[in-house]
Design a protein around this motif. Structure first.
Motif, short mmCIF file in Angstrom:
data_model
loop_
_atom_site.label_atom_id
_atom_site.label_comp_id
_atom_site.label_asym_id
_atom_site.label_seq_id
_atom_site.Cartn_x
_atom_site.Cartn_y
_atom_site.Cartn_z
N LEU A 1 0.66 -1.24 0.02
CA LEU A 1 0.07 0.22 0.06
C LEU A 1 0.84 1.17 -0.14
N ASN A 2 2.18 1.12 0.10
CA ASN A 2 2.81 2.27 -0.12
C ASN A 2 3.26 2.67 -1.57
N SER A 3 2.97 1.56 -2.45
CA SER A 3 3.30 1.75 -3.84
C SER A 3 2.08 2.30 -4.49
N LEU A 4 2.03 3.42 -5.00
CA LEU A 4 0.83 4.06 -5.87
C LEU A 4 0.63 3.23 -6.89
N GLU A 5 1.46 2.66 -7.69
CA GLU A 5 1.39 1.96 -8.90
C GLU A 5 0.48 0.67 -8.41
N TYR A 6 0.84 0.03 -7.41
CA TYR A 6 0.14 -1.22 -6.90
C TYR A 6 -1.56 -0.87 -6.50
N ILE A 7 -1.50 0.25 -5.95
CA ILE A 7 -3.00 0.48 -5.45
C ILE A 7 -3.78 0.92 -6.75
N ALA A 8 -3.42 1.54 -7.50
CA ALA A 8 -4.24 1.97 -8.76
C ALA A 8 -4.59 0.82 -9.54
#
Length: 433
Positions: A373-380
Motif C-alpha cells: 500500500l506504499n506503492s501508488l502503482e500497486y494501489i491503482a
C-alpha cells in the motif's frame, strides 16, 4: 462526492459517478510527491463479438483489435501523445488485458495538465486507413517477438487447452493474420461501443486535493458530448463451461523441456462480490500452502531435481472465468504434472495444509499487502483489476484475517477436479545434423 474511511489502513477514498456515467475514485496521499492516474475501460481482448452502439445485430471483429486500438489511441493528427506527456514532466503508458484496457501517467509536477491530457487523448480518437496500415507492421513484429518467447507460448498453450472454444485462448495482440483485417472503421466501431464514459473508470492516487481534482474532471467532461449510455451486449461463451483439451505439446529451440498443469474452474462462483474476493484470497493462500517456498511439496520436488528456480504458480479470477497454472522447466515433464496432480487431489490431507501454516501465511500475506500500500502503482492497478463495486482493495485486510481452513477446503472441493486438469508440454527441437 462519497467519502469512505478505512481506519484500519488509515486511508480515505472519494468516489462519484458523473452524469455521463464515468466512475471516479480519488485517493489523496499527501505524504507522497508523486501522483498516479489510471483511466480504464472494461474492454479487453476477449470482447470481439458484440452489438455496436446504436445497432441491433451482433458483429465479429478481428482478434487483437482491443490491443491494436490501445496502440492507435496515442497517435493524433498533430503528433504523438507521449511527447506531450514528456514535455509536461510525466511518464505515460497503457496496457490491454483479457477484460480491460488502461491508460496511465505518473508525475510529480503539472498534475492538472497531465490529467486533462489523459482525459482528452483517450476521449478524442483519431484513426485513418493510412495510420492503421502503418501500425500493422509494428504490431506484427510485437506478435512475432512473443511467439518466439517460450514462456509466453507455454502460457497460451495451456490456455488453448483449457478454453478451446473461448476467445481467452487467443493471444491478446491477436495473430499476424488477424490484425491484417483491422480497418479504421473497425476501430471506431469498437471505440464508440466500449469507450463510453459509462463503461470506464478513472482512478487517481497521490498528492491531490479531492475537491479541486474532481472539479477539474467535471469541467473537462462537461465540455464534451457523448451518446446516451446503454448496456453493452457482448456475445461470449461461458468461461465456466466444461470441456477441455486434456494434453498437447509443441517443440521450440529450448535447452530443457517445460511443463505446465492447468486447472479450469467450472463450478459457479459465489454470487456476492465479497464472497468472490474471499474465494480468490482463499485460493491464493491454498496455492501458497501447497507450493510456496516454505512448503514440503516444493522442497521435495526441488531436492528430487523435478523443478528448478523457474517453478511458478498462478491463480486468475476475472469477469466470467477462473483458472490456475503451475509450471516449471524440468527434465521429467510427464512426472512433474503427475506429481502436481497427486498433490492437488490429496490437498485436504496434505501436511502442508494445516491451521498453523495457514495462520503463518495469513500474517505473511497481510504484511505483504500492507507494505504494498506504499506503492501508488500497486494501489491503482489493484483497484482497476478489482471490478467489484461494493468491496475494494482496502477491504482485503479484513478478508485475509477472516479466512479459515473451511474456506481453503471449499476451494479444493470446487476447483481441484481431476476432469478439469490439463497438461501442456514444450520439448526441445531435435538438432538436425
Amino acid at each position: 462526492m462519497k467519502k469512505i474511511n478505512y481506519p484500519v489502513v488509515e486511508e480515505t477514498l472519494y468516489q462519484e459517478t458523473l452524469d455521463n456515467g464515468l466512475r471516479v475514485t480519488l485517493l489523496p496521499k499527501p505524504d507522497f510527491h508523486k501522483t498516479y492516474s489510471l483511466f480504464t475501460t472494461e474492454y479487453g481482448s476477449i470482447d470481439n463479438k458484440f452489438i455496436p452502439i446504436n445497432q441491433k445485430e451482433y458483429c465479429q471483429v478481428p482478434d487483437g483489435i482491443a490491443h491494436f486500438l490501445e496502440h492507435k489511441m496515442f497517435e493524433k493528427e498533430d503528433g504523438d501523445v507521449f511527447h506531450i506527456f514528456g514535455k509536461q514532466g510525466a511518464s505515460a503508458n497503457a496496457y490491454t488485458s483479457f477484460t480491460r484496457t488502461s491508460y496511465l501517467f505518473s508525475t510529480t509536477d503539472q498534475v492538472v495538465q497531465n490529467l486533462e491530457t489523459l482525459l482528452d487523448f483517450v476521449q478524442e480518437p483519431y484513426f485513418t486507413e493510412e495510420t492503421v496500415e502503418k501500425e500493422k507492421g509494428i504490431i506484427a513484429q510485437e506478435i512475432q517477438m512473443y511467439q518466439d518467447d517460450p514462456n509466453w507460448r507455454l502460457f497460451f498453450g495451456i490456455l488453448n487447452n483449457l478454453y478451446p472454444n473461448h476467445p481467452l485462448h487467443v493471444d491478446i495482440a491477436g495473430t499476424v493474420e488477424s490484425i491484417q483485417e483491422i480497418t479504421a472503421k473497425d476501430l471506431y466501431t469498437c471505440y464508440e461501443t466500449f469507450y463510453h464514459p459509462s463503461n470506464m473508470n478513472l482512478f487517481i492516487v497521490g498528492n491531490i486535493e479531492p475537491n479541486a481534482i474532481m472539479k477539474v474532471i467535471k469541467d473537462n467532461q462537461l465540455k464534451k458530448e457523448f451518446e446516451p449510455s446503454a448496456p453493452i451486449k457482448r456475445d461470449l461463451p461461458s468461461g465456466t463451461e466444461p470441456g477441455i483439451i486434456k494434453e498437447s505439446s509443441l517443440t521450440m529451440p529450448i535447452s530443457k523441456p517445460k511443463a505446465v498443469l492447468g486447472i479450469k474452474g467450472v463450478t459457479p462462483l459465489p454470487t456476492t462480490e465479497k464472497e468472490q474476493l474471499i474465494y480468490k484470497t482463499a485460493a491464493s493462500l491454498l496455492f501458497q500452502l501447497l507450493f510456496g517456498s516454505t512448503s514440503q511439496n516444493q522442497l521435495s520436488m526441488y531436492n528430487e531435481g523435478l523443478i528448478d528456480d523457474s517453478f511458478s504458480y498462478e491463480f486468475n479470477l476475472e469477469r466470467d472465468f477462473y483458472f490456475a497454472d503451475i509450471s516449471t522447466d524440468t527434465k521429467e515433464p510427464e512426472r512433474f504434472v503427475k506429481t502436481i496432480e497427486d498433490i492437488l487431489l490429496t490437498a485436504k490431507t496434505s501436511p502442508d495444509v494445516t491451521d498453523e501454516r495457514l495462520a503463518l501465511l495469513k500474517k505473511r500475506l497481510l504484511g505483504k499487502h500492507l507494505q504494498s500500500l506504499n506503492s501508488l502503482e500497486y494501489i491503482a492497478n489493484q483497484f482497476s483489476q478489482l471490478t467489484f463495486e461494493t468491496v475494494t482493495l482496502f477491504d482485503l485486510t479484513e478478508i485475509i484475517a477472516q479466512i479459515q481452513l473451511a474456506d481453503i477446503y471449499q476451494v479444493v472441493d470446487t476447483f481441484f477436479l481431476a476432469e478439469n486438469f490439463s497438461h501442456f508440454f514444450m520439448y526441445p527441437e531435435e538438432v538436425k545434423e
